[in-house]
Design a protein around this motif. Structure first.
Motif, PDB file in Angstrom:
ATOM      1  N   LYS A  54      12.664  81.578  72.304  1.00 19.49           N
ATOM      2  CA  LYS A  54      11.692  81.392  73.371  1.00 19.49           C
ATOM      3  C   LYS A  54      11.060  80.018  73.231  1.00 19.49           C
ATOM      4  O   LYS A  54      10.944  79.492  72.119  1.00 19.49           O
ATOM      5  CB  LYS A  54      10.631  82.484  73.369  1.00 19.49           C
ATOM      6  CG  LYS A  54       9.683  82.463  72.215  1.00 19.49           C
ATOM      7  CD  LYS A  54       8.650  83.563  72.360  1.00 19.49           C
ATOM      8  CE  LYS A  54       7.633  83.489  71.227  1.00 19.49           C
ATOM      9  NZ  LYS A  54       6.583  84.473  71.399  1.00 19.49           N
ATOM     10  N   PHE A  55      10.693  79.432  74.353  1.00 21.23           N
ATOM     11  CA  PHE A  55      10.034  78.134  74.322  1.00 21.23           C
ATOM     12  C   PHE A  55       9.192  77.953  75.576  1.00 21.23           C
ATOM     13  O   PHE A  55       9.425  78.588  76.603  1.00 21.23           O
ATOM     14  CB  PHE A  55      11.054  76.995  74.182  1.00 21.23           C
ATOM     15  CG  PHE A  55      11.944  76.808  75.378  1.00 21.23           C
ATOM     16  CD1 PHE A  55      11.654  75.831  76.320  1.00 21.23           C
ATOM     17  CD2 PHE A  55      13.066  77.595  75.572  1.00 21.23           C
ATOM     18  CE1 PHE A  55      12.478  75.656  77.424  1.00 21.23           C
ATOM     19  CE2 PHE A  55      13.881  77.427  76.661  1.00 21.23           C
ATOM     20  CZ  PHE A  55      13.585  76.456  77.594  1.00 21.23           C
ATOM     21  N   ASP A  56       8.203  77.104  75.455  1.00 22.96           N
ATOM     22  CA  ASP A  56       7.347  76.745  76.581  1.00 22.96           C
ATOM     23  C   ASP A  56       7.792  75.366  77.052  1.00 22.96           C
ATOM     24  O   ASP A  56       7.636  74.389  76.321  1.00 22.96           O
ATOM     25  CB  ASP A  56       5.885  76.716  76.152  1.00 22.96           C
ATOM     26  CG  ASP A  56       4.930  76.497  77.317  1.00 22.96           C
ATOM     27  OD1 ASP A  56       5.384  76.130  78.416  1.00 22.96           O
ATOM     28  OD2 ASP A  56       3.726  76.703  77.113  1.00 22.96           O
ATOM     29  N   PRO A  57       8.360  75.255  78.253  1.00 17.01           N
ATOM     30  CA  PRO A  57       8.896  73.971  78.708  1.00 17.01           C
ATOM     31  C   PRO A  57       7.835  72.963  79.123  1.00 17.01           C
ATOM     32  O   PRO A  57       8.130  71.794  79.314  1.00 17.01           O
ATOM     33  CB  PRO A  57       9.764  74.357  79.905  1.00 17.01           C
ATOM     34  CG  PRO A  57       9.122  75.585  80.438  1.00 17.01           C
ATOM     35  CD  PRO A  57       8.590  76.313  79.232  1.00 17.01           C
ATOM     36  N   TRP A  58       6.603  73.402  79.255  1.00 17.58           N
ATOM     37  CA  TRP A  58       5.561  72.529  79.787  1.00 17.58           C
ATOM     38  C   TRP A  58       4.888  71.718  78.699  1.00 17.58           C
ATOM     39  O   TRP A  58       4.462  72.258  77.684  1.00 17.58           O
ATOM     40  CB  TRP A  58       4.523  73.348  80.549  1.00 17.58           C
ATOM     41  CG  TRP A  58       5.140  73.940  81.755  1.00 17.58           C
ATOM     42  CD1 TRP A  58       5.708  75.180  81.863  1.00 17.58           C
ATOM     43  CD2 TRP A  58       5.328  73.315  83.013  1.00 17.58           C
ATOM     44  NE1 TRP A  58       6.233  75.358  83.111  1.00 17.58           N
ATOM     45  CE2 TRP A  58       6.004  74.231  83.849  1.00 17.58           C
ATOM     46  CE3 TRP A  58       4.984  72.079  83.531  1.00 17.58           C
ATOM     47  CZ2 TRP A  58       6.350  73.936  85.156  1.00 17.58           C
ATOM     48  CZ3 TRP A  58       5.322  71.787  84.835  1.00 17.58           C
ATOM     49  CH2 TRP A  58       5.998  72.708  85.634  1.00 17.58           C
ATOM     50  N   PRO A  59       4.765  70.394  78.914  1.00 23.02           N
ATOM     51  CA  PRO A  59       4.039  69.551  77.965  1.00 23.02           C
ATOM     52  C   PRO A  59       2.569  69.991  77.906  1.00 23.02           C
ATOM     53  O   PRO A  59       2.025  70.479  78.889  1.00 23.02           O
ATOM     54  CB  PRO A  59       4.147  68.137  78.547  1.00 23.02           C
ATOM     55  CG  PRO A  59       5.185  68.214  79.610  1.00 23.02           C
ATOM     56  CD  PRO A  59       5.293  69.639  80.038  1.00 23.02           C
ATOM     57  N   THR A  60       1.952  69.821  76.761  1.00 21.04           N
ATOM     58  CA  THR A  60       0.537  70.146  76.609  1.00 21.04           C
ATOM     59  C   THR A  60      -0.295  69.326  77.593  1.00 21.04           C
ATOM     60  O   THR A  60      -0.101  68.125  77.728  1.00 21.04           O
ATOM     61  CB  THR A  60       0.084  69.851  75.166  1.00 21.04           C
ATOM     62  OG1 THR A  60       0.947  70.570  74.283  1.00 21.04           O
ATOM     63  CG2 THR A  60      -1.344  70.269  74.937  1.00 21.04           C
TER      64      THR A  60
END
Length: 107
Positions: free
Chosen positions: A20-26
């Motif tokens: 799983k990963f979050d594609p959005w930059p902080t």
């Protein structure tokens, strides 16, 4: 720019790996994000298939045998979906085994 890499081995038949990963930059203020998911360093007869799922579990993209990569897979996907995305890596043959590396980048 985001890069994540992992080395995996499938030693059991019908084995699959999920990431799983979050594609959005902080703190991003963007309309969409492009992610590239790629397998490499195949060993032991590995033939990867990549499936990309939304945070709700819907299949949104898939790739088997990307051009120029032999039996490795590559997905380039632009998303405007918020939340975590999931990657499933499996062997093309349900009884197949082998090793691979996976890399997720946000160019």
């Amino acid at each position: 720019r985001c890069r994540r890499k992992s080395r995996r081995r499938m030693g059991l038949t019908a084995n699959v790996d999920f990431f799983k990963f979050d594609p959005w930059p902080t703190n991003a203020i963007v309309q969409s994000v492009n992610v590239v998911i790629e397998t490499s360093n195949l060993s032991g007869g590995m033939d990867t298939v990549i499936d990309l799922y939304s945070s709700t579990g819907s299949l949104i993209a898939s790739n088997d045998d990307a051009p120029g990569l032999g039996l490795a897979s590559r997905l380039s996907y632009t998303t405007n979906l918020s939340g975590i995305l999931y990657v499933r890596v499996r062997h093309y043959n349900a009884s197949g085994t082998g090793g691979y590396s996976i890399r997720v980048t946000r160019p």
